[in-house]
Design a protein around this motif. Structure first.
Motif, PDB file in Angstrom:
ATOM      1  N   TYR A 370      -0.002  14.911  -6.128  1.00 51.62           N
ATOM      2  CA  TYR A 370       1.297  15.598  -6.119  1.00 51.62           C
ATOM      3  C   TYR A 370       2.325  14.789  -6.902  1.00 51.62           C
ATOM      4  O   TYR A 370       3.066  15.336  -7.733  1.00 51.62           O
ATOM      5  N   HIS A 371       2.371  13.474  -6.657  1.00 53.84           N
ATOM      6  CA  HIS A 371       3.360  12.649  -7.343  1.00 53.84           C
ATOM      7  C   HIS A 371       3.013  12.475  -8.818  1.00 53.84           C
ATOM      8  O   HIS A 371       3.919  12.369  -9.661  1.00 53.84           O
ATOM      9  N   ILE A 372       1.729  12.455  -9.142  1.00 56.66           N
ATOM     10  CA  ILE A 372       1.342  12.425 -10.554  1.00 56.66           C
ATOM     11  C   ILE A 372       1.789  13.723 -11.230  1.00 56.66           C
ATOM     12  O   ILE A 372       2.288  13.725 -12.357  1.00 56.66           O
ATOM     13  N   GLY A 373       1.622  14.839 -10.519  1.00 62.56           N
ATOM     14  CA  GLY A 373       1.999  16.149 -11.061  1.00 62.56           C
ATOM     15  C   GLY A 373       3.473  16.281 -11.359  1.00 62.56           C
ATOM     16  O   GLY A 373       3.879  17.081 -12.215  1.00 62.56           O
ATOM     17  N   LEU A 374       4.310  15.503 -10.665  1.00 61.03           N
ATOM     18  CA  LEU A 374       5.750  15.555 -10.917  1.00 61.03           C
ATOM     19  C   LEU A 374       6.115  15.013 -12.297  1.00 61.03           C
ATOM     20  O   LEU A 374       7.221  15.214 -12.779  1.00 61.03           O
ATOM     21  N   GLY A 375       5.148  14.340 -12.929  1.00 60.15           N
ATOM     22  CA  GLY A 375       5.404  13.765 -14.253  1.00 60.15           C
ATOM     23  C   GLY A 375       5.219  14.744 -15.383  1.00 60.15           C
ATOM     24  O   GLY A 375       5.318  14.350 -16.564  1.00 60.15           O
ATOM     25  N   ILE A 461      -0.073   5.269 -15.390  1.00 60.39           N
ATOM     26  CA  ILE A 461       0.074   5.162 -13.938  1.00 60.39           C
ATOM     27  C   ILE A 461      -0.700   3.918 -13.521  1.00 60.39           C
ATOM     28  O   ILE A 461      -1.826   3.715 -13.975  1.00 60.39           O
ATOM     29  N   VAL A 462      -0.114   3.096 -12.686  1.00 57.73           N
ATOM     30  CA  VAL A 462      -0.823   1.936 -12.143  1.00 57.73           C
ATOM     31  C   VAL A 462      -1.065   2.154 -10.655  1.00 57.73           C
ATOM     32  O   VAL A 462      -0.124   2.436  -9.901  1.00 57.73           O
ATOM     33  N   ILE A 463      -2.327   2.034 -10.257  1.00 61.38           N
ATOM     34  CA  ILE A 463      -2.698   2.098  -8.843  1.00 61.38           C
ATOM     35  C   ILE A 463      -2.916   0.676  -8.339  1.00 61.38           C
ATOM     36  O   ILE A 463      -3.687  -0.086  -8.942  1.00 61.38           O
ATOM     37  N   MET A 464      -2.236   0.309  -7.261  1.00 60.64           N
ATOM     38  CA  MET A 464      -2.432  -0.993  -6.618  1.00 60.64           C
ATOM     39  C   MET A 464      -3.015  -0.767  -5.229  1.00 60.64           C
ATOM     40  O   MET A 464      -2.462  -0.017  -4.443  1.00 60.64           O
ATOM     41  N   ASP A 465      -4.130  -1.417  -4.949  1.00 63.21           N
ATOM     42  CA  ASP A 465      -4.731  -1.338  -3.609  1.00 63.21           C
ATOM     43  C   ASP A 465      -5.288  -2.701  -3.238  1.00 63.21           C
ATOM     44  O   ASP A 465      -6.502  -2.905  -3.154  1.00 63.21           O
ATOM     45  N   PRO A 466      -4.390  -3.690  -3.028  1.00 62.07           N
ATOM     46  CA  PRO A 466      -4.848  -5.056  -2.750  1.00 62.07           C
ATOM     47  C   PRO A 466      -5.363  -5.218  -1.319  1.00 62.07           C
ATOM     48  O   PRO A 466      -5.274  -4.304  -0.497  1.00 62.07           O
ATOM     49  N   SER A 467      -5.873  -6.391  -1.030  1.00 62.21           N
ATOM     50  CA  SER A 467      -6.313  -6.723   0.323  1.00 62.21           C
ATOM     51  C   SER A 467      -5.101  -6.916   1.235  1.00 62.21           C
ATOM     52  O   SER A 467      -3.958  -6.782   0.795  1.00 62.21           O
ATOM     53  N   ARG A 468      -5.333  -7.279   2.490  1.00 66.07           N
ATOM     54  CA  ARG A 468      -4.247  -7.437   3.455  1.00 66.07           C
ATOM     55  C   ARG A 468      -3.207  -8.466   3.020  1.00 66.07           C
ATOM     56  O   ARG A 468      -2.038  -8.355   3.376  1.00 66.07           O
ATOM     57  N   LYS A 485       4.962   4.088 -16.163  1.00 63.94           N
ATOM     58  CA  LYS A 485       5.912   5.121 -15.750  1.00 63.94           C
ATOM     59  C   LYS A 485       5.859   5.370 -14.249  1.00 63.94           C
ATOM     60  O   LYS A 485       6.839   5.800 -13.644  1.00 63.94           O
ATOM     61  N   LEU A 486       4.685   5.129 -13.658  1.00 67.41           N
ATOM     62  CA  LEU A 486       4.517   5.391 -12.227  1.00 67.41           C
ATOM     63  C   LEU A 486       3.648   4.304 -11.617  1.00 67.41           C
ATOM     64  O   LEU A 486       2.644   3.899 -12.201  1.00 67.41           O
ATOM     65  N   ILE A 487       4.050   3.833 -10.439  1.00 69.81           N
ATOM     66  CA  ILE A 487       3.267   2.830  -9.694  1.00 69.81           C
ATOM     67  C   ILE A 487       2.962   3.401  -8.322  1.00 69.81           C
ATOM     68  O   ILE A 487       3.866   3.847  -7.609  1.00 69.81           O
ATOM     69  N   ILE A 488       1.691   3.385  -7.954  1.00 72.64           N
ATOM     70  CA  ILE A 488       1.256   3.823  -6.622  1.00 72.64           C
ATOM     71  C   ILE A 488       0.699   2.597  -5.899  1.00 72.64           C
ATOM     72  O   ILE A 488      -0.318   2.045  -6.299  1.00 72.64           O
ATOM     73  N   TYR A 489       1.396   2.154  -4.862  1.00 72.06           N
ATOM     74  CA  TYR A 489       0.986   0.955  -4.115  1.00 72.06           C
ATOM     75  C   TYR A 489       0.394   1.406  -2.781  1.00 72.06           C
ATOM     76  O   TYR A 489       1.107   1.836  -1.884  1.00 72.06           O
ATOM     77  N   LEU A 538       6.570   4.364  -6.866  1.00 72.04           N
ATOM     78  CA  LEU A 538       7.697   3.859  -7.647  1.00 72.04           C
ATOM     79  C   LEU A 538       7.681   4.511  -9.025  1.00 72.04           C
ATOM     80  O   LEU A 538       6.619   4.631  -9.652  1.00 72.04           O
ATOM     81  N   GLU A 539       8.842   4.914  -9.503  1.00 74.70           N
ATOM     82  CA  GLU A 539       8.940   5.528 -10.826  1.00 74.70           C
ATOM     83  C   GLU A 539       9.913   4.754 -11.698  1.00 74.70           C
ATOM     84  O   GLU A 539      10.937   4.240 -11.231  1.00 74.70           O
ATOM     85  N   LEU A 540       9.567   4.673 -12.981  1.00 74.77           N
ATOM     86  CA  LEU A 540      10.430   4.002 -13.952  1.00 74.77           C
ATOM     87  C   LEU A 540      11.623   4.888 -14.286  1.00 74.77           C
ATOM     88  O   LEU A 540      11.473   6.080 -14.577  1.00 74.77           O
TER      89      LEU A 540
END
Length: 542
Positions: A370-375, A461-468, A485-489, A538-540
């Motif tokens: 959904y958030h990717i689609g907003l772009g 788009i950057v996807i971040m999925d780090p450990s704890r 342009k977009l960061i998904i954490y 997060l969006e730029l």
């Protein structure tokens, strides 16, 4: 009212030396913990301060944080399990909920501490903060005091005195597991699901209040941290790691195989089944328990007393000719696991990381899409950091145009091999369309293969999925320089997520680049437990 037994308790000199030695070790560990503001020890300290504020408000007192500090002598007397004094607090109000799912209450030191501290120590108007597992705000409980730490005491729940009262949200009839009171696996079976989701949202808000309070004033408070529930509230967990110790005297009936006891001084809780695990795991657990009890009879002497862990994972068993599949349980010796999420198939070895609740993965993907689609289709690249076996990059590949590319990085070379395999398994062209490399995310944006890929931040788009433990300042600085342009954490620890986003905000204030946090939402990956996953977008800003 608290009551004390063994009031004339006094240990020998050898015991006193041992106390000082152990306290020195504890203090050394605490000193290390202070290096990370999001350590469990530091978070609990912040929660104790908030709990004390609530206590002062409710009781109309002015107790300070130093007034709940435990003297060294008191900690020493409650350190040893064999001769620990038996202190019962008959009626304690639970006033605060921790992010670990425990309740906090307060006990006057004057009711029990005088036999265990030096003469002349002022214990009046001093209190002991008690952390009580399996309790909820509104409970009135009877407890036994356990191990004492610098600013709190562990406690054992003996009885909830008002379980049938409207003053507590507790509903014990909701509990489905016979071992719930003992097992540390679940915290909230006694609560309605709506209440569980509210508590998890409270944890998200708390994390940002502690580590990024400025953001709370920028976003809509009515929606911030809202937690999206899970369709399956039981029988969802696709991974279970029960453990056991080979006893020195082997008797089948005394061999406990299961999870940790809620009281750390107790042995493993013997589990014949787990209410939140999938049916295939519970079937395998029954067989595995029987097999282990037979095998331990022949264990060599040197193996006795060692802890063993069993790995049980639920996955697909597929017919290669027909494509038909069923759910089955696999152990650590299995070579390859198979999972299917939407139209994508993933394979990985049992020890690799893969989310343990498939039923919540599709809502997570839909939210991100959904958030990717907003772009408005302005994204050409997806950069999957901490990519594991390629779940997010592959699952979101349809959101990237055909001329675009998914690029992932992961420290584990074995996981990267599976990520590349999974891309080909799903008919995605490698390396033109999908490229996964082994390496540290901290140096990703300086990686030669990444630099040669032609990927530009302004279309990414950057996807971040780090450990704890979260991300690092090095990564955040590079991320800011890359300017996606977009960061998904995506985070399994909202406290480190809040810390990282606060740091990111401070770093961007040093330059001319500006991002806005569009949304922070929770997903209930683990119903009945304290855990909550969060996704921040997060969006730029142009």
């Amino acid at each position: 009212m608290p009551t004390a037994k063994n009031e004339q308790y006094q240990g020998p000199e050898r015991r006193e030396r041992s106390v000082l030695k152990k306290l020195k070790k504890v203090n050394k560990k605490k000193k290390r913990d202070t290096d990370d503001h999001t350590s469990r020890a530091n978070i609990l300290f912040l929660e104790l301060e908030e709990a004390l504020s609530t206590f002062n408000s409710v009781k109309n007192t002015n107790v300070l944080i130093n007034d709940i500090q435990n003297p060294t002598e008191l900690m020493g007397n409650f350190m040893f399990t064999r001769d620990r004094p038996t202190i019962i607090a008959d009626s304690v109000d639970i006033l605060y909920q921790t992010s670990e799912g425990d309740g906090i209450g307060f006990v006057p030191k004057s009711m029990y501490a005088s036999p265990f501290v030096e003469e002349g120590d002022d214990i009046f108007n001093k209190f002991t903060a008690v952390v009580v597992p399996k309790t909820i705000v509104g409970d009135k409980v009877k407890i036994k005091l356990n191990m004492h730490h610098q600013f709190y005491s562990e406690a054992v729940l003996l009885q909830v005195l008002n379980s049938n009262s409207r003053s507590t949200p507790r509903k014990d009839t909701l509990v489905v597991c016979q071992k719930f009171e003992e097992c540390s696996g679940c915290q909230f079976q006694m609560l309605s699901y709506d209440k569980q989701l509210q508590l998890k949202r409270d944890t998200i808000v708390k994390a940002y209040r502690f580590f990024y309070p400025e953001l709370l004033g920028e976003l809509d408070q009515s929606e911030f941290g809202k937690v999206i529930g899970c369709e399956n509230q039981y029988a969802y967990r696709t991974k279970l790691t029960p453990h056991y110790k080979v006893p020195r005297v082997i008797k089948n009936e005394t061999l406990s195989i299961g999870l940790n006891h809620v009281n750390p001084t107790m042995q493993v809780v013997d589990l014949e089944s787990c209410a939140i695990a999938t049916p295939s795991i519970n079937r395998a657990l029954t067989i595995t328990r029987k097999k282990i009890k037979e095998e331990v009879k022949n264990e060599p002497l040197e193996a006795q007393g060692r802890q063993r862990t069993i790995l049980l994972r639920d996955g697909l068993r597929m017919n290669k000719e027909t494509g038909e599949h069923t759910r089955a349980c696999y152990g650590e010796s299995s070579k390859v696991m198979t999972e299917k999420v939407e139209d994508f198939v993933f394979q990985f070895d049992p020890s690799s990381f893969f989310q343990n609740n498939n039923s919540i993965l599709i809502p997570v993907l839909e939210y991100i899409k959904y958030h990717i689609g907003l772009g408005a289709k302005s994204y050409k690249y997806l950069v999957d950091t901490y990519c594991g076996v390629g779940f997010f990059g592959i699952s979101l590949s349809k959101s990237i145009p055909k001329e675009g590319k998914v690029f992932g990085i992961e420290l584990s070379e074995r996981s990267i091999n599976f990520a590349t395999h999974n891309a080909m398994l799903n008919g995605l062209e490698v390396p033109k369309r999908m490229q996964f490399i082994s390496g540290s995310a901290d140096s990703m944006f300086k990686n030669e293969e990444f630099l040669n890929s032609g990927i530009k931040g302004k279309e990414s788009i950057v996807i971040m999925d780090p450990s704890r433990k979260g991300s690092t300042e090095s990564f955040m600085r590079q991320l800011l320089e890359f300017k996606p342009k977009l960061i998904i954490y995506v985070s399994c620890n909202v406290f480190t997520q809040a810390r990282d986003l606060s740091l990111f905000n401070k770093l961007q204030e040093e330059g001319s680049i500006s991002y806005r946090v569009r949304d922070v939402v929770g997903f209930d990956f683990f119903p009945q437990t304290k855990h909550v996953e969060t996704v921040a977008v997060l969006e730029l800003l142009d």
